[in-house]
Design a protein around this motif. Structure first.
Motif, PDB file in Angstrom:
ATOM      1  N   ASN B   2      41.581  30.693  71.868  1.00 20.44           N
ATOM      2  CA  ASN B   2      41.422  29.274  71.617  1.00 20.44           C
ATOM      3  C   ASN B   2      42.681  28.530  72.058  1.00 20.44           C
ATOM      4  O   ASN B   2      43.772  28.784  71.567  1.00 20.44           O
ATOM      5  CB  ASN B   2      41.167  29.058  70.130  1.00 20.44           C
ATOM      6  CG  ASN B   2      40.423  27.767  69.898  1.00 20.44           C
ATOM      7  OD1 ASN B   2      40.500  26.848  70.722  1.00 20.44           O
ATOM      8  ND2 ASN B   2      39.712  27.699  68.799  1.00 20.44           N
ATOM      9  N   ALA B   3      42.495  27.583  72.973  1.00 28.16           N
ATOM     10  CA  ALA B   3      43.651  26.869  73.520  1.00 28.16           C
ATOM     11  C   ALA B   3      44.378  26.089  72.438  1.00 28.16           C
ATOM     12  O   ALA B   3      45.571  25.848  72.519  1.00 28.16           O
ATOM     13  CB  ALA B   3      43.203  25.929  74.622  1.00 28.16           C
ATOM     14  N   ARG B   4      43.637  25.728  71.393  1.00 28.83           N
ATOM     15  CA  ARG B   4      44.223  24.940  70.323  1.00 28.83           C
ATOM     16  C   ARG B   4      45.332  25.721  69.606  1.00 28.83           C
ATOM     17  O   ARG B   4      46.276  25.155  69.093  1.00 28.83           O
ATOM     18  CB  ARG B   4      43.120  24.579  69.346  1.00 28.83           C
ATOM     19  CG  ARG B   4      43.555  23.636  68.280  1.00 28.83           C
ATOM     20  CD  ARG B   4      42.367  22.897  67.700  1.00 28.83           C
ATOM     21  NE  ARG B   4      41.308  23.794  67.319  1.00 28.83           N
ATOM     22  CZ  ARG B   4      40.602  23.656  66.185  1.00 28.83           C
ATOM     23  NH1 ARG B   4      40.881  22.681  65.375  1.00 28.83           N
ATOM     24  NH2 ARG B   4      39.630  24.469  65.897  1.00 28.83           N
ATOM     25  N   HIS B 181      42.264  24.122  55.992  1.00 27.09           N
ATOM     26  CA  HIS B 181      41.332  24.897  56.809  1.00 27.09           C
ATOM     27  C   HIS B 181      40.050  25.299  56.096  1.00 27.09           C
ATOM     28  O   HIS B 181      39.104  25.736  56.729  1.00 27.09           O
ATOM     29  CB  HIS B 181      42.027  26.160  57.333  1.00 27.09           C
ATOM     30  CG  HIS B 181      43.304  25.856  58.072  1.00 27.09           C
ATOM     31  ND1 HIS B 181      43.353  24.975  59.123  1.00 27.09           N
ATOM     32  CD2 HIS B 181      44.574  26.290  57.896  1.00 27.09           C
ATOM     33  CE1 HIS B 181      44.602  24.877  59.566  1.00 27.09           C
ATOM     34  NE2 HIS B 181      45.363  25.668  58.834  1.00 27.09           N
ATOM     35  N   THR B 187      38.604  19.306  56.768  1.00 30.88           N
ATOM     36  CA  THR B 187      37.867  19.026  58.002  1.00 30.88           C
ATOM     37  C   THR B 187      37.842  17.525  58.271  1.00 30.88           C
ATOM     38  O   THR B 187      37.975  17.089  59.413  1.00 30.88           O
ATOM     39  CB  THR B 187      36.435  19.567  57.914  1.00 30.88           C
ATOM     40  OG1 THR B 187      36.468  20.884  57.394  1.00 30.88           O
ATOM     41  CG2 THR B 187      35.766  19.587  59.267  1.00 30.88           C
ATOM     42  N   SER B 188      37.696  16.740  57.208  1.00 29.50           N
ATOM     43  CA  SER B 188      37.706  15.281  57.368  1.00 29.50           C
ATOM     44  C   SER B 188      39.034  14.810  57.949  1.00 29.50           C
ATOM     45  O   SER B 188      39.065  13.897  58.775  1.00 29.50           O
ATOM     46  CB  SER B 188      37.488  14.586  56.017  1.00 29.50           C
ATOM     47  OG  SER B 188      36.216  14.882  55.518  1.00 29.50           O
ATOM     48  N   TYR B 190      41.113  16.519  59.910  1.00 29.33           N
ATOM     49  CA  TYR B 190      41.098  16.835  61.346  1.00 29.33           C
ATOM     50  C   TYR B 190      40.193  15.858  62.098  1.00 29.33           C
ATOM     51  O   TYR B 190      40.505  15.411  63.196  1.00 29.33           O
ATOM     52  CB  TYR B 190      40.586  18.262  61.581  1.00 29.33           C
ATOM     53  CG  TYR B 190      41.643  19.335  61.423  1.00 29.33           C
ATOM     54  CD1 TYR B 190      42.375  19.777  62.519  1.00 29.33           C
ATOM     55  CD2 TYR B 190      41.905  19.905  60.194  1.00 29.33           C
ATOM     56  CE1 TYR B 190      43.344  20.760  62.382  1.00 29.33           C
ATOM     57  CE2 TYR B 190      42.865  20.885  60.037  1.00 29.33           C
ATOM     58  CZ  TYR B 190      43.583  21.311  61.136  1.00 29.33           C
ATOM     59  OH  TYR B 190      44.537  22.274  61.006  1.00 29.33           O
ATOM     60  N   ALA B 191      39.050  15.547  61.489  1.00 27.70           N
ATOM     61  CA  ALA B 191      38.090  14.651  62.140  1.00 27.70           C
ATOM     62  C   ALA B 191      38.703  13.277  62.369  1.00 27.70           C
ATOM     63  O   ALA B 191      38.598  12.712  63.462  1.00 27.70           O
ATOM     64  CB  ALA B 191      36.826  14.538  61.298  1.00 27.70           C
ATOM     65  N   GLY B 193      41.815  12.575  62.652  1.00 29.08           N
ATOM     66  CA  GLY B 193      42.836  12.698  63.678  1.00 29.08           C
ATOM     67  C   GLY B 193      42.236  12.793  65.073  1.00 29.08           C
ATOM     68  O   GLY B 193      42.841  12.401  66.057  1.00 29.08           O
ATOM     69  N   GLY B 194      41.016  13.328  65.147  1.00 30.42           N
ATOM     70  CA  GLY B 194      40.352  13.468  66.450  1.00 30.42           C
ATOM     71  C   GLY B 194      39.792  12.153  66.951  1.00 30.42           C
ATOM     72  O   GLY B 194      39.633  11.952  68.146  1.00 30.42           O
ATOM     73  N   GLY B 195      39.479  11.243  66.059  1.00 30.78           N
ATOM     74  CA  GLY B 195      38.920   9.955  66.449  1.00 30.78           C
ATOM     75  C   GLY B 195      38.270   9.297  65.246  1.00 30.78           C
ATOM     76  O   GLY B 195      37.236   9.754  64.782  1.00 30.78           O
ATOM     77  N   GLY B 261      44.851  15.590  64.764  1.00 38.38           N
ATOM     78  CA  GLY B 261      43.623  16.313  65.062  1.00 38.38           C
ATOM     79  C   GLY B 261      43.785  17.756  65.472  1.00 38.38           C
ATOM     80  O   GLY B 261      42.801  18.469  65.576  1.00 38.38           O
ATOM     81  N   SER B 262      45.002  18.201  65.735  1.00 34.30           N
ATOM     82  CA  SER B 262      45.163  19.563  66.199  1.00 34.30           C
ATOM     83  C   SER B 262      46.458  20.169  65.674  1.00 34.30           C
ATOM     84  O   SER B 262      47.520  19.572  65.811  1.00 34.30           O
ATOM     85  CB  SER B 262      45.156  19.578  67.737  1.00 34.30           C
ATOM     86  OG  SER B 262      45.411  20.873  68.203  1.00 34.30           O
TER      87      SER B 262
END
Lengths: 497, 318
Positions: B2-4, B181, B187-188, B190-191, B193-195, B261-262
């Motif tokens: 996983n690149a992340r 995690h 998860t929220s 991370y979400a 942070g992702g957008g 997000g990451s």
């Protein structure tokens, strides 16, 4: 009827976006929703998904009246939506995206193993066998789109609304998504499908409803319907108006711009290109063939490593967009939303942006002059808006594109590059923009137009360059410009002269 | 692969390599004494970095935490000096205060749609000012319970001391990992942070998540303040200036994307330990100025920013 809409009305300041619209959506059917930009499709969808509150009318789902106040609430009621730009998170894994909000839990914590298993099982039903632990962003748009559909169906399960789901997919991917949609329909989902592509509508839909100016024009089964009727209903005027674009006058003019041996390693192979005054040159080719790369090279975004550009006066510097603009070049990029407009600024500000940048920020354009320019172009290009101060992000795609054109025209360029100028624009505005393009050249402006739609190129271009595998492979002039010939050149059989 | 997770692997690799390098020069650096000290000395930083990781993952930033740590120390010291409350009661009041403070900032950030930078900058001045208000001078803490806390440790083989605050930091990281995690809230985060826009459409409760994230960061800052007070045995309003930036540095060196997000909670632990290791090395060497710590950390940060940029470019090209 699964979903029944009666006298739906939505009013925005100055306009009735939806006016007394009735719509019935049956289970086990694909219902296409058609209309020009500004016809009310998006507003209708937003009213159904809870993004907007309606101002009047009733919506019943399964016989019970509903009034969703948020997307989340609409989802829980059974109405799921998939948008043109995939509305999932690329930084989460496929499983997380699919299961978010409904993760299986043990002792209050997410049971990752069960989540993975459920995600895999769900996707298997859509014929997808992918690693659900990888970030969603690592997969193609088509797969992301199917994951988005799977999520919407999983959570909502009654009505699936698709807002232009195929706009950024290629042919094979469209087929993949359509197969999924057909099998969902056969399982009894009600599917609402919004698209600009008539072919796809005929391919997929069972029922079609047409909106115009916020009103329902017609709602009918698609069987036995012909394309002409559909287009007429959408446009509400005679079709000749739309298709009849003044034929290109093929009188060759002396080249004003000569590009020789321009190329960039790994991007585009060296090519020669002459452009005459008032000439429209089309660039055709498949996605990834080097069309956009050619444009970016000429505009200095990814500057050429080899070759020269010159005009009558001598060599031109094209190493940066700034230099290209100084040389009288303009570029309206393909991705209007991110590269073309500043969504929060007004139409006026967007139009004067380029001109102001060239003058330098220390010498602001007087407000009266700005207003005059903006009003001029709003009238000239027929930009549909309630006023010049409206944020450009609130306009429809076609009108945004016209404003982007206006920005460049205000700078009085001699060479304008348009990358997919009609992408995501409906039939009416489409023809209008094409006509506009032809008009522009009357004043001696030269154009380079990139388009995936061959008919569009044939209609406007004096000359078409065909690209394949990052190289210019053919050039068609005058009478040889035809959709068939372009297609042959793209495919690489029977190359034209 | 996983690149992340690549930045995380890079962080671990750098830490191991740096440790090996230090070991080759000073074999003692692998003793349990040094390791025990590494945990103890960086406990307050590690704890506050757990909160910061969550904030940064959500796409935000919290500049107030350094000032909140200082405020916490002064608050504890003054309360113990002026009232008869037991330290545990003072801790409870403090943690409620700092959590509410963080939550209030989160509320403003969400409701007024204001940049976290500005809101938490205001919070920083507020907290620092409140600390001055309580006392300008350093206030020693003399309560016997503090002595017990300070001398609470387990002797490891090799006479290294595994202190209470060192263990507390590890426990906080464990909790942080579970939250980030293994919970829906994580998860929220991370979400968001992702957008944020997309996250909202997916049903992420944006307001609640934002309030909780900054509330959690406030809680961690308060806890870190307690640990710092135990560590130094006093409360001083001028303490931990710039700690928020050190914490941000630890998070970024730990492989978390500053734009959100990451990233991984574990990476932050490695980031904190890497920074501690550099400091330890410089102490061992004895000839180097302590400013070299800052220089090396600066270089490390640069390396990680470049690494992340490179990874982004790579994954965009795919």
């Amino acid at each position: 009827m699964l979903l029944s809409i009666r006298s739906l009305t939505k009013v925005f300041p100055g306009t009735r976006a939806l006016d007394d619209v009735d719509l019935d959506i049956a289970a086990g059917q694909v219902h296409a929703l058609l209309g020009e930009n500004g016809a009310g499709k998006s507003t209708l969808i937003k009213c159904l998904t809870g993004a907007y509150r309606r101002d009047g009318g009733t919506v019943t789902l399964d016989g019970a009246p509903i009034d969703p106040r948020s997307t989340l609430q609409a989802q829980e009621l059974g109405i799921g939506t998939v948008y043109q730009e995939v509305n999932l998170l690329p930084n989460l894994t496929v499983a997380q995206n699919l299961m978010f909000g409904h993760e299986p839990r043990r002792f209050g914590l997410i049971d990752t193993r069960a989540m993975r298993a459920q995600a895999r099982e769900t996707l298997a039903r859509y014929g997808l066998d992918i690693d659900v632990d990888r970030d969603l962003g690592r997969y193609s748009v088509a797969i992301q789109q199917i994951v988005a559909i799977a999520r919407a169906v999983r959570i909502s399960g009654k009505v699936l609304i698709l807002d232009e789901p195929t706009a950024s997919l290629d042919k094979a991917e469209v087929r993949m998504v359509f197969d999924v949609l057909r099998s969902l329909r056969d399982q009894g989902m009600a599917i609402v499908f919004v698209s600009h592509f008539l072919d796809q509508v005929f391919d997929l839909a069972d029922q079609v409803t047409i909106l115009r100016n916020g009103r329902r024009v017609a709602s009918q089964p698609i069987a036995g319907l012909d394309r002409m009727t559909l287009v007429e209903q959408m446009l509400g005027r005679a079709l000749e108006d739309v298709v009849a674009i003044p034929a290109a006058d093929a009188a060759p003019t002396a080249p004003i711009l000569r590009f020789q041996g321009m190329g960039r390693a790994g991007t585009i192979q060296p090519f020669d290109l002459d452009v005459g005054a008032g000439e429209v040159v089309g660039l055709a080719g498949l996605l990834g063939s080097g069309r956009t790369e050619t444009a970016e090279l000429l505009f200095g975004i990814r500057p050429a490593q080899t070759g020269t550009a010159r005009d009558d006066a001598g060599p031109i510097d094209l190493r940066t967009p700034r230099a290209a603009i100084a040389a009288g070049f303009g570029f309206a990029p393909e991705d209007r939303k991110t590269d073309g407009i500043v969504a929060d600024l007004s139409i006026r500000e967007n139009i004067i942006l380029g001109l102001q940048a060239r003058r330098g920020w220390a010498r602001p354009i007087p407000r009266a002059e700005q207003n005059r320019l903006a009003d001029d172009y709003i009238r000239q290009l027929d930009i549909r808006t309630s006023g010049r101060e409206k944020p450009i992000g609130e306009l429809s795609g076609g009108n945004q594109q016209k404003a982007v054109l206006a920005r460049w025209l205000a700078m009085n360029p001699r060479f304008l590059i348009l990358d997919e100028p009609t992408r995501g624009i409906d039939v009416g505005a489409h023809a209008q923009i094409l006509r506009l393009i032809r008009d522009l050249t009357q004043g001696g402006l030269s154009l380079l137009i990139i388009s995936s739609e061959l008919d569009e190129l044939v209609a406007v271009a004096d000359r078409v360059i065909v690209l394949r595998d990052r190289a210019h492979v053919a050039e068609l002039t005058g009478g040889a410009v035809g959709a068939d010939a372009i297609m042959r050149a793209i495919a690489g059989t029977g190359e034209a002269a | 692969m996983n690149a992340r997770a690549l930045p995380l692997y890079a962080t671990i690799l750098i830490f191991v390599a740096a440790y090996a390098l230090a070991y080759s020069q000073f074999p003692n650096i692998l003793s349990t004494r040094v390791i025990g000290n590494l945990l103890t000395d960086n406990a307050y930083l590690g704890i506050v970095a757990v909160g910061m990781t969550l904030v940064i993952l959500s796409g935000g930033i919290d500049l107030s935490v350094g000032a909140v740590i200082a405020f916490s120390g002064v608050f504890i010291a003054v309360m113990l000096r002026d009232t008869g409350l037991h330290p545990l009661a003072v801790f409870a009041i403090l943690l409620m205060l700092t959590t509410a403070f963080g939550a209030a900032m989160g509320f403003l950030i969400d409701r007024l749609a204001m940049p976290a930078f500005i809101v938490t900058l205001a919070g920083m001045f507020l907290a620092r000012g409140a600390a001055y208000l309580l006392s300008v001078q350093s206030v020693p803490i003399t309560h016997p319970f503090f002595g017990q806390l300070q001398s609470a440790y387990v002797l490891m083989p090799g006479k290294g001391r595994l202190t209470l605050i060192g263990v507390l930091m590890l426990a906080v990281f464990a909790v942080g990992m579970v939250i980030a995690h293994r919970t829906r809230f994580g998860t929220s985060v991370y979400a968001l942070g992702g957008g944020a826009q997309t996250a909202r459409l997916m049903g992420v409760p944006q307001g609640r998540t934002t309030v909780l994230v900054y509330g959690f960061s406030g809680l961690m800052a308060g806890l870190s303040g307690i640990v710092f007070a135990v560590y130094t045995g006093s409360g001083y309003s001028l303490a931990t200036v710039g700690t928020e930036l050190t914490a941000i540095a630890a998070v970024v060196i730990g492989g978390t994307l500053l734009s959100g997000g990451s990233g991984y909670m574990f990476g932050t632990l490695v980031g904190v330990l890497t920074m501690g290791l550099i400091q330890t090395y410089i102490v061992f060497d004895g000839t180097l100025s302590s400013w070299w710590t800052k220089i090396v950390i600066g270089l490390l940060l640069l390396v990680f920013i470049l690494l992340q940029k490179g990874l982004l470019t790579l994954s965009a090209r795919r």
